[in-house]
Design a protein around this motif. Sequence first.
Motif, PDB file in Angstrom:
ATOM      1  N   LYS A   1       0.821  -1.206   0.000  1.00  0.00           N
ATOM      2  CA  LYS A   1       0.000   0.000   0.000  1.00  0.00           C
ATOM      3  C   LYS A   1       0.853   1.253   0.000  1.00  0.00           C
ATOM      4  O   LYS A   1       0.553   2.221  -0.719  1.00  0.00           O
ATOM      5  N   TYR A   2       1.914   1.248   0.787  1.00  0.00           N
ATOM      6  CA  TYR A   2       2.802   2.414   0.836  1.00  0.00           C
ATOM      7  C   TYR A   2       3.457   2.626  -0.521  1.00  0.00           C
ATOM      8  O   TYR A   2       3.521   3.754  -1.031  1.00  0.00           O
ATOM      9  N   GLY A   3       3.942   1.537  -1.118  1.00  0.00           N
ATOM     10  CA  GLY A   3       4.566   1.641  -2.428  1.00  0.00           C
ATOM     11  C   GLY A   3       3.593   2.112  -3.486  1.00  0.00           C
ATOM     12  O   GLY A   3       3.922   2.952  -4.335  1.00  0.00           O
ATOM     13  N   GLU A   4       2.366   1.598  -3.435  1.00  0.00           N
ATOM     14  CA  GLU A   4       1.342   1.999  -4.405  1.00  0.00           C
ATOM     15  C   GLU A   4       1.031   3.490  -4.300  1.00  0.00           C
ATOM     16  O   GLU A   4       0.989   4.205  -5.313  1.00  0.00           O
ATOM     17  N   ASN A   5       0.790   3.967  -3.085  1.00  0.00           N
ATOM     18  CA  ASN A   5       0.437   5.377  -2.908  1.00  0.00           C
ATOM     19  C   ASN A   5       1.528   6.308  -3.417  1.00  0.00           C
ATOM     20  O   ASN A   5       1.251   7.313  -4.094  1.00  0.00           O
ATOM     21  N   HIS A   6       2.775   6.001  -3.098  1.00  0.00           N
ATOM     22  CA  HIS A   6       3.851   6.895  -3.474  1.00  0.00           C
ATOM     23  C   HIS A   6       4.218   6.770  -4.953  1.00  0.00           C
ATOM     24  O   HIS A   6       4.605   7.760  -5.598  1.00  0.00           O
ATOM     25  N   TYR A   7       4.088   5.581  -5.507  1.00  0.00           N
ATOM     26  CA  TYR A   7       4.312   5.425  -6.946  1.00  0.00           C
ATOM     27  C   TYR A   7       3.250   6.203  -7.722  1.00  0.00           C
ATOM     28  O   TYR A   7       3.566   6.895  -8.698  1.00  0.00           O
ATOM     29  N   LYS A   8       1.996   6.112  -7.292  1.00  0.00           N
ATOM     30  CA  LYS A   8       0.922   6.804  -8.001  1.00  0.00           C
ATOM     31  C   LYS A   8       1.074   8.315  -7.925  1.00  0.00           C
ATOM     32  O   LYS A   8       0.666   9.028  -8.854  1.00  0.00           O
ATOM     33  N   LEU A   9       1.643   8.813  -6.849  1.00  0.00           N
ATOM     34  CA  LEU A   9       1.924  10.250  -6.786  1.00  0.00           C
ATOM     35  C   LEU A   9       2.912  10.634  -7.888  1.00  0.00           C
ATOM     36  O   LEU A   9       2.713  11.621  -8.592  1.00  0.00           O
ATOM     37  N   ALA A  10       3.976   9.841  -8.050  1.00  0.00           N
ATOM     38  CA  ALA A  10       4.966  10.123  -9.087  1.00  0.00           C
ATOM     39  C   ALA A  10       4.376   9.973 -10.487  1.00  0.00           C
ATOM     40  O   ALA A  10       4.707  10.736 -11.405  1.00  0.00           O
ATOM     41  N   SER A  11       3.475   8.992 -10.659  1.00  0.00           N
ATOM     42  CA  SER A  11       2.860   8.805 -11.980  1.00  0.00           C
ATOM     43  C   SER A  11       1.877   9.919 -12.290  1.00  0.00           C
ATOM     44  O   SER A  11       1.690  10.296 -13.455  1.00  0.00           O
ATOM     45  N   SER A  12       1.252  10.494 -11.261  1.00  0.00           N
ATOM     46  CA  SER A  12       0.277  11.566 -11.486  1.00  0.00           C
ATOM     47  C   SER A  12       0.927  12.829 -12.024  1.00  0.00           C
ATOM     48  O   SER A  12       0.254  13.682 -12.604  1.00  0.00           O
ATOM     49  N   ILE A  13       2.235  12.963 -11.851  1.00  0.00           N
ATOM     50  CA  ILE A  13       2.938  14.124 -12.388  1.00  0.00           C
ATOM     51  C   ILE A  13       3.854  13.735 -13.552  1.00  0.00           C
ATOM     52  O   ILE A  13       4.748  14.481 -13.932  1.00  0.00           O
ATOM     53  N   GLY A  14       3.614  12.561 -14.113  1.00  0.00           N
ATOM     54  CA  GLY A  14       4.238  12.189 -15.371  1.00  0.00           C
ATOM     55  C   GLY A  14       5.663  11.711 -15.320  1.00  0.00           C
ATOM     56  O   GLY A  14       6.298  11.547 -16.365  1.00  0.00           O
ATOM     57  N   LEU A  15       6.197  11.444 -14.121  1.00  0.00           N
ATOM     58  CA  LEU A  15       7.607  11.082 -14.020  1.00  0.00           C
ATOM     59  C   LEU A  15       7.850   9.572 -14.082  1.00  0.00           C
ATOM     60  O   LEU A  15       8.982   9.136 -14.299  1.00  0.00           O
ATOM     61  N   VAL A  16       6.796   8.788 -13.879  1.00  0.00           N
ATOM     62  CA  VAL A  16       6.872   7.336 -14.062  1.00  0.00           C
ATOM     63  C   VAL A  16       5.621   6.895 -14.814  1.00  0.00           C
ATOM     64  O   VAL A  16       4.617   7.621 -14.880  1.00  0.00           O
ATOM     65  N   THR A  17       5.676   5.697 -15.382  1.00  0.00           N
ATOM     66  CA  THR A  17       4.555   5.190 -16.171  1.00  0.00           C
ATOM     67  C   THR A  17       3.345   4.884 -15.287  1.00  0.00           C
ATOM     68  O   THR A  17       3.482   4.603 -14.094  1.00  0.00           O
ATOM     69  N   VAL A  18       2.173   4.927 -15.885  1.00  0.00           N
ATOM     70  CA  VAL A  18       0.951   4.594 -15.164  1.00  0.00           C
ATOM     71  C   VAL A  18       0.755   3.079 -15.101  1.00  0.00           C
ATOM     72  O   VAL A  18       0.375   2.530 -14.075  1.00  0.00           O
ATOM     73  N   GLU A  19       1.034   2.418 -16.210  1.00  0.00           N
ATOM     74  CA  GLU A  19       0.820   0.977 -16.308  1.00  0.00           C
ATOM     75  C   GLU A  19       2.133   0.212 -16.174  1.00  0.00           C
ATOM     76  O   GLU A  19       3.221   0.775 -16.322  1.00  0.00           O
ATOM     77  N   LYS A  20       2.023  -1.100 -15.936  1.00  0.00           N
ATOM     78  CA  LYS A  20       3.197  -1.962 -15.941  1.00  0.00           C
ATOM     79  C   LYS A  20       3.726  -2.088 -17.365  1.00  0.00           C
ATOM     80  O   LYS A  20       2.957  -2.004 -18.325  1.00  0.00           O
ATOM     81  N   PRO A  21       5.034  -2.337 -17.530  1.00  0.00           N
ATOM     82  CA  PRO A  21       6.050  -2.411 -16.479  1.00  0.00           C
ATOM     83  C   PRO A  21       6.347  -1.026 -15.908  1.00  0.00           C
ATOM     84  O   PRO A  21       6.467  -0.055 -16.649  1.00  0.00           O
ATOM     85  N   TYR A  22       6.428  -0.936 -14.587  1.00  0.00           N
ATOM     86  CA  TYR A  22       6.658   0.337 -13.929  1.00  0.00           C
ATOM     87  C   TYR A  22       8.080   0.813 -14.218  1.00  0.00           C
ATOM     88  O   TYR A  22       9.057   0.106 -13.964  1.00  0.00           O
ATOM     89  N   SER A  23       8.175   2.014 -14.746  1.00  0.00           N
ATOM     90  CA  SER A  23       9.485   2.549 -15.127  1.00  0.00           C
ATOM     91  C   SER A  23       9.413   4.062 -15.188  1.00  0.00           C
ATOM     92  O   SER A  23       8.328   4.654 -15.178  1.00  0.00           O
ATOM     93  N   VAL A  24      10.564   4.703 -15.236  1.00  0.00           N
ATOM     94  CA  VAL A  24      10.609   6.160 -15.375  1.00  0.00           C
ATOM     95  C   VAL A  24      10.300   6.542 -16.822  1.00  0.00           C
ATOM     96  O   VAL A  24      10.394   5.719 -17.739  1.00  0.00           O
ATOM     97  N   THR A  25       9.929   7.783 -17.024  1.00  0.00           N
ATOM     98  CA  THR A  25       9.524   8.289 -18.335  1.00  0.00           C
ATOM     99  C   THR A  25      10.565   9.270 -18.887  1.00  0.00           C
ATOM    100  O   THR A  25      11.460   9.717 -18.151  1.00  0.00           O
TER     101      THR A  25
END
Length: 225
Positions: free
Chosen positions: A111-135
């Motif tokens: 849950k902690y990883g999900e919440n913080h990853y989604k914050l980064a994805s919401s500002i376009g710095l990581v992908t939304v879908e798998k495979p999870y990676s930087v953009t």
Amino acid sequence: MFFKDDDEAILLEFYLNEGQLSFSTEEEHTDKANRLMHYIRTMSGIEIWSLLKEHRVDFCDITTKNIPQFSDIQSIDKVLNIVESSVDGKLAYRNIGYFFNKDASEGAQHKYGENHYKLASSIGLVTVEKPYSVTPLYYAYLLNKRTQKKEIIAKLLLNIPIIQKILIESEKSFYNVPDLLYLYLSKSTARRRGSSIKQIINSICDIMPETERATMKKNIEWRYE
């Protein structure tokens, strides 16, 4: 600031599409990301916000899924480092959460990883879908000085729909954020996510001119039931 039409279009695409850019090729994606980062870096927070307000009818809808929840806004860079260092394409939310709290249960780490990853994805710095990676936008972000990064993150956060709604409404009069959260969330969840929203609002206040900052601080209220 003077824009070419396509430059303004890239800015608006990002801010009116929850941090996502359309592209046909990776080369086009990288070019768009570099141009976007150039304008985010060189424009002030109030210039970006003033442009967005002209297109408020196109703001994305608020949903339960796009209301952020996280512990510490300063954790974004740590999440980015974890994601970038993962090279096997098998990164999971639990792996991210593990680096923050090795002693937590697997469920809590997820849950902690999900919440913080989604914050980064919401500002376009990581992908939304798998495979999870930087953009490509992440790599453009990396080129900035450390002293610039905090301000850039605050500018990127202007694309979150509930933040846009709060800023628009609070320009006109007093606006109680919990009343908005209660439309989408239970009272207990609203309080948790409200803490995250407050961190974002404070971050954005820091990049605004004194007059706008004072209005935000005066008009945005946090009265929970």
